[in-house]
Each structure stands twice: as C-alpha cells, then as structure tokens.
Scaffold this motif. Sequence first.
Motif, PDB file in Angstrom:
ATOM      1  N   TYR A  39     -24.381 -31.266 -15.189  1.00 48.17           N
ATOM      2  CA  TYR A  39     -23.122 -31.562 -15.867  1.00 48.17           C
ATOM      3  C   TYR A  39     -22.938 -33.059 -16.054  1.00 48.17           C
ATOM      4  O   TYR A  39     -23.420 -33.882 -15.267  1.00 48.17           O
ATOM      5  N   ASP A  40     -22.200 -33.407 -17.105  1.00 46.06           N
ATOM      6  CA  ASP A  40     -21.808 -34.802 -17.334  1.00 46.06           C
ATOM      7  C   ASP A  40     -20.599 -34.804 -18.260  1.00 46.06           C
ATOM      8  O   ASP A  40     -20.228 -33.768 -18.835  1.00 46.06           O
ATOM      9  N   THR A  41     -19.988 -35.961 -18.437  1.00 47.45           N
ATOM     10  CA  THR A  41     -18.866 -36.116 -19.366  1.00 47.45           C
ATOM     11  C   THR A  41     -19.405 -36.309 -20.780  1.00 47.45           C
ATOM     12  O   THR A  41     -20.596 -36.612 -20.964  1.00 47.45           O
ATOM     13  N   PRO A  42     -18.583 -36.166 -21.812  1.00 49.30           N
ATOM     14  CA  PRO A  42     -19.062 -36.367 -23.195  1.00 49.30           C
ATOM     15  C   PRO A  42     -19.657 -37.753 -23.440  1.00 49.30           C
ATOM     16  O   PRO A  42     -20.529 -37.911 -24.296  1.00 49.30           O
ATOM     17  N   LYS A  88     -17.878 -19.155  -5.111  1.00 55.08           N
ATOM     18  CA  LYS A  88     -17.814 -18.289  -6.290  1.00 55.08           C
ATOM     19  C   LYS A  88     -18.694 -18.796  -7.439  1.00 55.08           C
ATOM     20  O   LYS A  88     -18.473 -18.453  -8.596  1.00 55.08           O
ATOM     21  N   GLY A  89     -19.689 -19.611  -7.117  1.00 54.42           N
ATOM     22  CA  GLY A  89     -20.608 -20.093  -8.148  1.00 54.42           C
ATOM     23  C   GLY A  89     -19.976 -21.022  -9.160  1.00 54.42           C
ATOM     24  O   GLY A  89     -20.434 -21.093 -10.303  1.00 54.42           O
ATOM     25  N   ARG A  90     -18.925 -21.742  -8.730  1.00 55.35           N
ATOM     26  CA  ARG A  90     -18.244 -22.664  -9.642  1.00 55.35           C
ATOM     27  C   ARG A  90     -18.275 -24.071  -9.064  1.00 55.35           C
ATOM     28  O   ARG A  90     -18.121 -24.268  -7.855  1.00 55.35           O
ATOM     29  N   LEU A  91     -18.432 -25.030  -9.954  1.00 53.03           N
ATOM     30  CA  LEU A  91     -18.442 -26.426  -9.552  1.00 53.03           C
ATOM     31  C   LEU A  91     -17.046 -26.836  -9.086  1.00 53.03           C
ATOM     32  O   LEU A  91     -16.059 -26.614  -9.785  1.00 53.03           O
ATOM     33  N   ASP A  92     -16.958 -27.448  -7.912  1.00 51.48           N
ATOM     34  CA  ASP A  92     -15.678 -27.906  -7.363  1.00 51.48           C
ATOM     35  C   ASP A  92     -15.860 -29.334  -6.865  1.00 51.48           C
ATOM     36  O   ASP A  92     -16.348 -29.568  -5.751  1.00 51.48           O
ATOM     37  N   CYS A  93     -15.455 -30.311  -7.684  1.00 50.90           N
ATOM     38  CA  CYS A  93     -15.680 -31.723  -7.357  1.00 50.90           C
ATOM     39  C   CYS A  93     -14.810 -32.217  -6.214  1.00 50.90           C
ATOM     40  O   CYS A  93     -15.059 -33.291  -5.667  1.00 50.90           O
ATOM     41  N   THR A  94     -13.776 -31.457  -5.846  1.00 50.74           N
ATOM     42  CA  THR A  94     -12.950 -31.885  -4.714  1.00 50.74           C
ATOM     43  C   THR A  94     -13.698 -31.743  -3.392  1.00 50.74           C
ATOM     44  O   THR A  94     -13.257 -32.295  -2.372  1.00 50.74           O
ATOM     45  N   ARG A 117     -19.027 -31.158 -18.554  1.00 51.23           N
ATOM     46  CA  ARG A 117     -19.536 -30.057 -19.382  1.00 51.23           C
ATOM     47  C   ARG A 117     -21.033 -29.924 -19.124  1.00 51.23           C
ATOM     48  O   ARG A 117     -21.702 -30.893 -18.740  1.00 51.23           O
ATOM     49  N   PRO A 118     -21.615 -28.736 -19.343  1.00 53.28           N
ATOM     50  CA  PRO A 118     -23.068 -28.574 -19.170  1.00 53.28           C
ATOM     51  C   PRO A 118     -23.833 -29.417 -20.197  1.00 53.28           C
ATOM     52  O   PRO A 118     -23.437 -29.500 -21.364  1.00 53.28           O
ATOM     53  N   VAL A 119     -24.915 -30.031 -19.765  1.00 52.28           N
ATOM     54  CA  VAL A 119     -25.750 -30.846 -20.664  1.00 52.28           C
ATOM     55  C   VAL A 119     -27.139 -30.232 -20.818  1.00 52.28           C
ATOM     56  O   VAL A 119     -27.666 -30.140 -21.919  1.00 52.28           O
ATOM     57  N   PHE A 120     -27.725 -29.811 -19.707  1.00 54.07           N
ATOM     58  CA  PHE A 120     -29.051 -29.185 -19.758  1.00 54.07           C
ATOM     59  C   PHE A 120     -29.216 -28.332 -18.509  1.00 54.07           C
ATOM     60  O   PHE A 120     -28.383 -28.367 -17.584  1.00 54.07           O
ATOM     61  N   ALA A 121     -30.294 -27.550 -18.485  1.00 55.37           N
ATOM     62  CA  ALA A 121     -30.540 -26.650 -17.355  1.00 55.37           C
ATOM     63  C   ALA A 121     -32.012 -26.702 -16.967  1.00 55.37           C
ATOM     64  O   ALA A 121     -32.875 -27.067 -17.777  1.00 55.37           O
ATOM     65  N   THR A 122     -32.290 -26.368 -15.718  1.00 50.89           N
ATOM     66  CA  THR A 122     -33.672 -26.200 -15.263  1.00 50.89           C
ATOM     67  C   THR A 122     -33.809 -24.811 -14.658  1.00 50.89           C
ATOM     68  O   THR A 122     -32.909 -24.322 -13.969  1.00 50.89           O
ATOM     69  N   ARG A 123     -34.945 -24.177 -14.937  1.00 49.78           N
ATOM     70  CA  ARG A 123     -35.219 -22.855 -14.388  1.00 49.78           C
ATOM     71  C   ARG A 123     -36.684 -22.858 -13.942  1.00 49.78           C
ATOM     72  O   ARG A 123     -37.587 -23.040 -14.767  1.00 49.78           O
ATOM     73  N   PHE A 124     -36.896 -22.696 -12.637  1.00 47.83           N
ATOM     74  CA  PHE A 124     -38.286 -22.756 -12.163  1.00 47.83           C
ATOM     75  C   PHE A 124     -38.460 -21.952 -10.878  1.00 47.83           C
ATOM     76  O   PHE A 124     -37.499 -21.655 -10.156  1.00 47.83           O
ATOM     77  N   GLU A 125     -39.716 -21.613 -10.652  1.00 52.96           N
ATOM     78  CA  GLU A 125     -40.110 -20.969  -9.395  1.00 52.96           C
ATOM     79  C   GLU A 125     -40.654 -22.047  -8.472  1.00 52.96           C
ATOM     80  O   GLU A 125     -41.442 -22.894  -8.902  1.00 52.96           O
ATOM     81  N   ARG A 126     -40.243 -22.002  -7.229  1.00 52.13           N
ATOM     82  CA  ARG A 126     -40.701 -22.991  -6.237  1.00 52.13           C
ATOM     83  C   ARG A 126     -41.500 -22.298  -5.151  1.00 52.13           C
ATOM     84  O   ARG A 126     -41.064 -21.280  -4.588  1.00 52.13           O
ATOM     85  N   ARG A 127     -42.672 -22.839  -4.868  1.00 50.06           N
ATOM     86  CA  ARG A 127     -43.466 -22.422  -3.715  1.00 50.06           C
ATOM     87  C   ARG A 127     -43.415 -23.573  -2.726  1.00 50.06           C
ATOM     88  O   ARG A 127     -43.868 -24.680  -3.025  1.00 50.06           O
TER      89      ARG A 127
END
Length: 499
Positions: A39-42, A88-94, A117-127
């Motif tokens: 996430y980042d600001t506009p 609950k899977g939500r970002l809480d900056c407090t 707001r969302p800017v980009f995502a990563t999806r990966f498998e980690r060993r």
Amino acid sequence: MHLERELKFRLDAKAAARAPRLLPFAAPPRRSRLDSVYYDTPDFRLQRAGAALRLRRAGRTWLQALKLPQGPQGALASRAEWEMAAPKGRLDCTLFPREAVRAASGLDMVRLARRLRPVFATRFERRSAPLALGHGVRAEACIDRGIIEAGTKREDILELELELMEGEIGPLVGLAEGLVQPLGLRIETASKAERGYRLSESAGLPPPAKWSRPPIAENATASDAFAVLCSAALAQIGANAAGVAEARDPEYLHQMRVGVRRLRSALHAFRRLLRGSQARAAERPLKGMMQAWGAARDWDVFCETLADAGGDPVLLARARQKRAVARRAAAASAASPAFHQAQLRVLRWLHRDPWKSDAARAEKLARFARQTLERMHARLLGDAHKLDWRDERRRHQVRIRVKRLRYACDFFAGCFPHQAVLPFIARLSSLQDTLGELNDVAVAKRLAAEIAGGGEGSALRRWLAARERELIASLEPAWTAFEAKRPFWQPKRGRRGRR
C-alpha cells in the motif's frame, strides 16, 4: 521493532532445484504460500521515505508489516521491521508504534491511513529452513518462487534469501560466497517492494546510482565511519551492476567504477588503522576487474572526443567497433560469478574485525580525520612540487592524489563546519575535472595511435595537442590558487602566526 538483515540473490530455475542439496539445512525445508498487497498514498509518500507497507496472508494468518531501510542497502540489506497480526485480514495503521515510526521515518501512519491504496502485489511459494552454521549463528534460508503483479503487468520472482537471526554475519556471507559459483548466484540489491514500485511505474531498471555520502554520527569512531563508508560504496557498486551486465547506458559503468574507486579510497584513507595484507587481499579482485571496465570507459570517452574533434568517419567507425568489444567484456565481467564473489569477499572481510588493534578500532573520527587529511594534502603538494604540467606520468600521479584527497574530504566532511568544507571540495573538484580531461587527452593519443595508420588521424592529433595546451594553461593558475588556500581542517592562525 525487529532488525532484518539479509543477503538476497537471483537464481535460475535449475539452480533453485539444486540449492536445497547445497544449503546446510538444520531441518527439512517447509513450504508456505505467501500473498501480499503493498500500500501507498496516491503521491507515494511511503516510497519517497524509503518505506514499504504490506498486508500478507500466510495460510490462515494475516500479518501487516512496515519496513524502513537502515543505512546503505547493498549486498547486505538492513531494514527496521514492525510486523504484527492484522485483525480480520485488514490493514490497521493504529497498531504500529506511532511515535517510533515517526521518529525513524517522519511518517505519521495514523494520519496517512485514510489515503492508503493498493499499489502492487506479490504471490509466491516459499521453501524455508534454518541453517546449521555453528559459531553461535542463527540464520534461515528461503527460496521464493512466484510473481509480482501491478495491474496487468507481471514480473517473475525467483530468489534465494539468507537471513541472519542472531550472531555474526561473517559465516553467512562465507556460505553465500561459496554458493555463487555452483548456483550462479547474482546479488540482488532491490527488495521485492522496490521491484514492485518499478513495475507499477513501468520503470524497468532504476537510473544509474550515484554516490551519496551516508550520515555519520558526530561522535563516531573511525571504525564506525569506515564500515558505513564501505557499505555505501558496495551499495553503489551493486546498484549499477545490472545496468552494466545488460550493456545499457554507459553511465552505469561509470558509476560502478566510481563505487569501486570510493571503496578503494576508503581503504587508502583508513589504512593506518587496518591490517594491511588482509585489506589488500580483500580489494584485489575488484582492482583487477577495473582494467576491463576502464578499457570500456576509455573507448566511450574516445568516441565522444572524436565527435568533438570533427568526427573522422573512418576512425569513428573503428573506435565504435573497439568500444562494442570493450563494452561486451565489461558486461561479461559484471555478470560473472567472480564479480559477485568479489563483493561478498569485501563484505566478509569488513565484518571480520579488520583493525590492527583495539586502540585502532576505538580511535575517534574527528582526530583521525585531521591527521589523515593533513598527511594526504602534504603528499599531494610534495608530488606537485616544481611539476612541469606537460609531464604526463607525474601529472597522472597528481591526479590520483587529488582524487583521493577529494574523496577523503567528502568522507570526513561531517567532522567540520559545512561552510568551510564546500569551497575546498569545489576547488578540488575543479582541479580533478581539468586533470581528468588531460588524462582523457593522453588516453585519446594512445587509442588514436592504435586505430590510425599512416597519415590517418593528423587532424585529431592537432586537435588533441591544442586542447592539451589550453587545459595546461588553465591548470597552472588554478593550482597556484589551490596551493595558497588554507585547508579547512587546519586551525586559523592568530595575529602572531601571520607576522
């Protein structure tokens, strides 16, 4: 807050398959699926502060994390990390420690929360698995395979991360150094977040990385300053390596060479405190590679010189052919296992107690800076005494001394009043530019003789001779003015001293 310290490498699919057999795992690797949104600001407030904010799902667990770089980010990356459960899977900056984050970064995460707001995502498998390294070292190896997504754009992830949990970094660096050759490891200086931002902006490679003097505490010891300066030089070298390896803009090569020169200049400036033989052994591989890189840079500059001199089309075509060969050699060198091993070798030496004694390690920077600058200044003046500026060999030696003194002034600038340092460095920079251009003329004479036969190149030789005379004429008064200038590290004389 947790301090994350890790080495990161790119590797290919075959190496990723072999890696588990070569890594000294203390337990069988475990697999996990990690999906993260950054996430980042506009206006990208977090990116401009160097921060990365992510919400990650690991199985049924949701975690949020904020990361901030700590010092130069080279082969060894150090980041402050605040990670915690995300209800609950939500970002809480407090949930982040507001004042601690603001003190470290200037960011008020609570105030920024509504703009994120969302800017980009990563999806990966980690060993991943813990490593058996001994020496009281606790570390983990992770092999990540997946993608970075920004809108419709994608980029593959295939990385090996070696993270230090506890203990000294030396054994972990030594392990990495031994894996470079069999696995074809390439040091990755960019985090997943940095790569994600570039992908979202369709930016490709970052621009060539220039030197940025790292902050050094006023009460620092010489050993503290040396470690920070070497880390900054290694960061500059690593940040430009990909651009050189891909034979892009020649500025990548220039800035990578600047990084090596800064590293070697730091070794020279602090050599009184170092174990000399170990320091020379650590820098030797990079010193040898400078030859191949220097040849590419010479042909780059020579092609520019030919254009300035009128651009003889026959000579220019030959020079461009030579330049292409030299660039390919430089690119191959920057992509070679030996280059990545050389960086790790310096890093391992740096963290293995390079000091002559405990007293050398504890020496205060301010005192050491004055003594070092005085010694370097005296040697420069000695080499330039009664110098005929037409003497290429002696002039070259003075150019090296000027460069080393300018770098040292920059290294130690924080020990002295800002307004006193800048004018002196400006004079040194001007001298270095003139001496550098004279060196370019000398190199151009040599390269012209290499590609011009018979009566070819006579116009170029006349142009070079005229340019050399012009530069020498401007150098003599500039040097006289420099000699008369009181260096900023010397105390002002009282009335009695001026009589």
